[in-house]
Scaffold this motif. Structure first.
Motif, PDB file in Angstrom:
ATOM      1  N   ASN A  55      33.361  31.692  45.488  1.00 52.38           N
ATOM      2  CA  ASN A  55      32.931  30.939  46.661  1.00 52.38           C
ATOM      3  C   ASN A  55      33.576  29.565  46.736  1.00 52.38           C
ATOM      4  N   GLU A  56      33.921  28.998  45.589  1.00 49.13           N
ATOM      5  CA  GLU A  56      34.680  27.741  45.583  1.00 49.13           C
ATOM      6  C   GLU A  56      36.089  27.962  46.126  1.00 49.13           C
ATOM      7  N   ILE A  57      36.742  29.029  45.620  1.00 47.27           N
ATOM      8  CA  ILE A  57      38.125  29.305  46.031  1.00 47.27           C
ATOM      9  C   ILE A  57      38.149  29.798  47.474  1.00 47.27           C
ATOM     10  N   GLY A  58      37.184  30.622  47.823  1.00 47.40           N
ATOM     11  CA  GLY A  58      37.119  31.204  49.167  1.00 47.40           C
ATOM     12  C   GLY A  58      37.725  32.599  49.200  1.00 47.40           C
ATOM     13  N   TYR A  59      37.020  33.544  49.824  1.00 50.19           N
ATOM     14  CA  TYR A  59      37.511  34.925  49.953  1.00 50.19           C
ATOM     15  C   TYR A  59      38.641  34.977  50.963  1.00 50.19           C
ATOM     16  N   PRO A  60      39.549  35.965  50.895  1.00 48.80           N
ATOM     17  CA  PRO A  60      39.636  37.015  49.885  1.00 48.80           C
ATOM     18  C   PRO A  60      40.161  36.463  48.565  1.00 48.80           C
ATOM     19  N   ILE A  61      39.775  37.133  47.478  1.00 50.22           N
ATOM     20  CA  ILE A  61      40.253  36.729  46.159  1.00 50.22           C
ATOM     21  C   ILE A  61      40.808  37.947  45.421  1.00 50.22           C
ATOM     22  N   VAL A  62      41.409  37.641  44.254  1.00 44.65           N
ATOM     23  CA  VAL A  62      41.969  38.673  43.387  1.00 44.65           C
ATOM     24  C   VAL A  62      41.254  38.552  42.044  1.00 44.65           C
ATOM     25  N   MET A  63      40.954  39.687  41.419  1.00 48.56           N
ATOM     26  CA  MET A  63      40.289  39.654  40.107  1.00 48.56           C
ATOM     27  C   MET A  63      41.164  40.345  39.066  1.00 48.56           C
ATOM     28  N   LYS A  64      41.251  39.725  37.880  1.00 49.41           N
ATOM     29  CA  LYS A  64      42.118  40.275  36.827  1.00 49.41           C
ATOM     30  C   LYS A  64      41.461  40.156  35.464  1.00 49.41           C
ATOM     31  N   ILE A  65      41.612  41.182  34.669  1.00 50.52           N
ATOM     32  CA  ILE A  65      41.104  41.156  33.306  1.00 50.52           C
ATOM     33  C   ILE A  65      41.844  40.088  32.490  1.00 50.52           C
ATOM     34  N   VAL A  66      41.121  39.403  31.626  1.00 47.25           N
ATOM     35  CA  VAL A  66      41.750  38.448  30.703  1.00 47.25           C
ATOM     36  C   VAL A  66      41.484  38.953  29.298  1.00 47.25           C
ATOM     37  N   SER A  67      42.544  39.414  28.628  1.00 43.51           N
ATOM     38  CA  SER A  67      42.410  39.943  27.276  1.00 43.51           C
ATOM     39  C   SER A  67      43.715  39.748  26.522  1.00 43.51           C
ATOM     40  N   PRO A  68      43.622  39.285  25.270  1.00 42.64           N
ATOM     41  CA  PRO A  68      44.848  39.112  24.480  1.00 42.64           C
ATOM     42  C   PRO A  68      45.495  40.456  24.153  1.00 42.64           C
ATOM     43  N   ASP A  69      44.749  41.542  24.350  1.00 45.08           N
ATOM     44  CA  ASP A  69      45.262  42.861  23.967  1.00 45.08           C
ATOM     45  C   ASP A  69      45.859  43.631  25.139  1.00 45.08           C
ATOM     46  N   ILE A  70      45.882  43.015  26.315  1.00 49.31           N
ATOM     47  CA  ILE A  70      46.399  43.717  27.489  1.00 49.31           C
ATOM     48  C   ILE A  70      47.528  42.917  28.129  1.00 49.31           C
ATOM     49  N   LEU A  71      48.709  43.526  28.108  1.00 45.98           N
ATOM     50  CA  LEU A  71      49.888  42.850  28.626  1.00 45.98           C
ATOM     51  C   LEU A  71      50.080  43.182  30.103  1.00 45.98           C
ATOM     52  N   HIS A  72      49.923  44.462  30.425  1.00 48.12           N
ATOM     53  CA  HIS A  72      50.121  44.892  31.811  1.00 48.12           C
ATOM     54  C   HIS A  72      48.770  45.260  32.403  1.00 48.12           C
ATOM     55  N   LYS A  73      48.197  44.291  33.071  1.00 51.65           N
ATOM     56  CA  LYS A  73      46.801  44.399  33.507  1.00 51.65           C
ATOM     57  C   LYS A  73      46.574  45.520  34.513  1.00 51.65           C
ATOM     58  N   SER A  74      47.517  45.677  35.465  1.00 55.29           N
ATOM     59  CA  SER A  74      47.265  46.692  36.500  1.00 55.29           C
ATOM     60  C   SER A  74      47.383  48.115  35.943  1.00 55.29           C
ATOM     61  N   ASP A  75      48.158  48.291  34.861  1.00 57.58           N
ATOM     62  CA  ASP A  75      48.295  49.626  34.257  1.00 57.58           C
ATOM     63  C   ASP A  75      46.969  50.170  33.725  1.00 57.58           C
ATOM     64  N   VAL A  76      46.020  49.287  33.434  1.00 58.85           N
ATOM     65  CA  VAL A  76      44.750  49.758  32.867  1.00 58.85           C
ATOM     66  C   VAL A  76      43.587  49.556  33.839  1.00 58.85           C
ATOM     67  N   GLY A  77      43.925  49.405  35.109  1.00 56.66           N
ATOM     68  CA  GLY A  77      42.873  49.203  36.113  1.00 56.66           C
ATOM     69  C   GLY A  77      42.244  47.827  36.010  1.00 56.66           C
ATOM     70  N   GLY A  78      43.030  46.861  35.530  1.00 54.07           N
ATOM     71  CA  GLY A  78      42.495  45.517  35.304  1.00 54.07           C
ATOM     72  C   GLY A  78      42.755  44.515  36.414  1.00 54.07           C
ATOM     73  N   VAL A  79      43.255  44.996  37.567  1.00 59.60           N
ATOM     74  CA  VAL A  79      43.525  44.069  38.685  1.00 59.60           C
ATOM     75  C   VAL A  79      42.930  44.644  39.970  1.00 59.60           C
ATOM     76  N   VAL A  80      42.190  43.834  40.698  1.00 62.23           N
ATOM     77  CA  VAL A  80      41.742  44.221  42.039  1.00 62.23           C
ATOM     78  C   VAL A  80      42.185  43.131  43.014  1.00 62.23           C
ATOM     79  N   VAL A  81      42.966  43.528  44.001  1.00 60.54           N
ATOM     80  CA  VAL A  81      43.527  42.582  44.970  1.00 60.54           C
ATOM     81  C   VAL A  81      42.741  42.641  46.283  1.00 60.54           C
ATOM     82  N   GLY A  82      42.405  41.479  46.836  1.00 58.06           N
ATOM     83  CA  GLY A  82      41.801  41.435  48.174  1.00 58.06           C
ATOM     84  C   GLY A  82      40.308  41.718  48.217  1.00 58.06           C
TER      85      GLY A  82
END
Ligand code: ADP
Ligand code: MG
Length: 239
Positions: A55-82
């Motif tokens: 709500n601070e940033i304002g929609y639409p937003i993007v969400m991404k996993i943050v993990s030291p063990d994941i290099l390619h976030k979208s390959d594991v379903g770790g990114v949602v855009v929009g």
């Protein structure tokens, strides 16, 4: 505020926590200190925090996993855009965690990055590696298949001047696309030259960076700038 000292603090914090990589939001903050335009983002550690940040940033937003063990976030379903509203955010928050837990059960999860949505542009990549002999080399290319399949990339040893950055841009095979072709408007080359030279400067001040990857950068039409939407920075082992 002294930029170099502020940036050093981020690097020192990573080392003090036994990390050799910066979290995505730290890497972006470091870039922004040097004037590189980045998509606003912040890590949330709970659904409530995620709602607050979104709500601070304002929609639409993007969400991404943050993990030291994941290099390619979208390959594991770790990114949602929009993500468009609170309801979708909560759904996506749970979905991302479920995807990641299923596909990388051992991954340590730090949180979920809530990020400003960047309209689609031409995706380009600026990266860097450090060679024990040559020092830092900056890489530039277009995103996706251009780099991965066609290997259409170019390199320069730092420091990279504006003139050299312009040469780099002109010497990739896909330069035509940046200048504009049917259906694609000419891109903001000046904004790209800025990013390349600022990356070079950042590397000069922070020799402990051994790898850097701004991938992708959305490059907009002439006069409309660019925005870094994913940043990865790796540090050398602490001596
Ligand atoms: P990874 O490379 O780890 O899979 P990215 O952060 O690069 O994750 O996101 C994957 C893709 O999702 C990007 O290449 C881009 O197309 C899209 N994307 C990511 N962040 C944004 C954003 N803030 N705005 C718009 N699109 C985005
Ligand atoms: Mg990426």
């Amino acid at each position: 505020m002294n930029i170099v000292n502020e940036a050093k603090k981020i690097i020192e914090k990573a080392y003090s926590e036994g990390r050799r990589h910066l979290w995505e939001d730290e890497a972006k903050y470091l870039c922004s200190l040097y004037g590189i335009p980045v998509a606003k983002s912040k890590v949330a550690k709970s659904e409530d925090e995620a709602l607050k940040i979104a709500n601070e940033i304002g929609y639409p937003i993007v969400m991404k996993i943050v993990s030291p063990d994941i290099l390619h976030k979208s390959d594991v379903g770790g990114v949602v855009v929009g993500v468009k509203n609170d309801e979708e955010l909560v759904k996506s928050y749970r979905q991302i965690l479920e995807n990641v837990r299923k596909r990388v059960p051992k991954a340590r999860i730090i949180g979920i990055l809530i990020q400003e949505y960047a309209p689609q542009g031409l995706e380009v990549i600026v990266g860097a590696i450090k060679d024990a002999f040559f020092g830092h080399t900056v890489m530039f290319g277009l995103g996706g298949v251009f780099v991965e399949v066609l290997k259409d990339v170019t390199f320069r040893v730092t420091p990279v001047s504006r003139e050299e950055a312009e040469e780099m841009i002109k010497e990739i095979k896909a330069y035509q696309i940046l200048r504009g072709v049917r259906g694609i408007k000419p891109r903001d080359i000046n904004a790209l030259v800025d990013i390349i030279t600022k990356v070079s400067k950042l590397l000069e001040y922070h020799p402990e960076i051994v790898e850097m990857d701004l991938n992708p950068i959305m490059l907009y039409e002439e006069g409309k700038g660019a925005k870094v939407i994913d940043a990865r920075i790796l540090l050398e082992p602490k001596s």
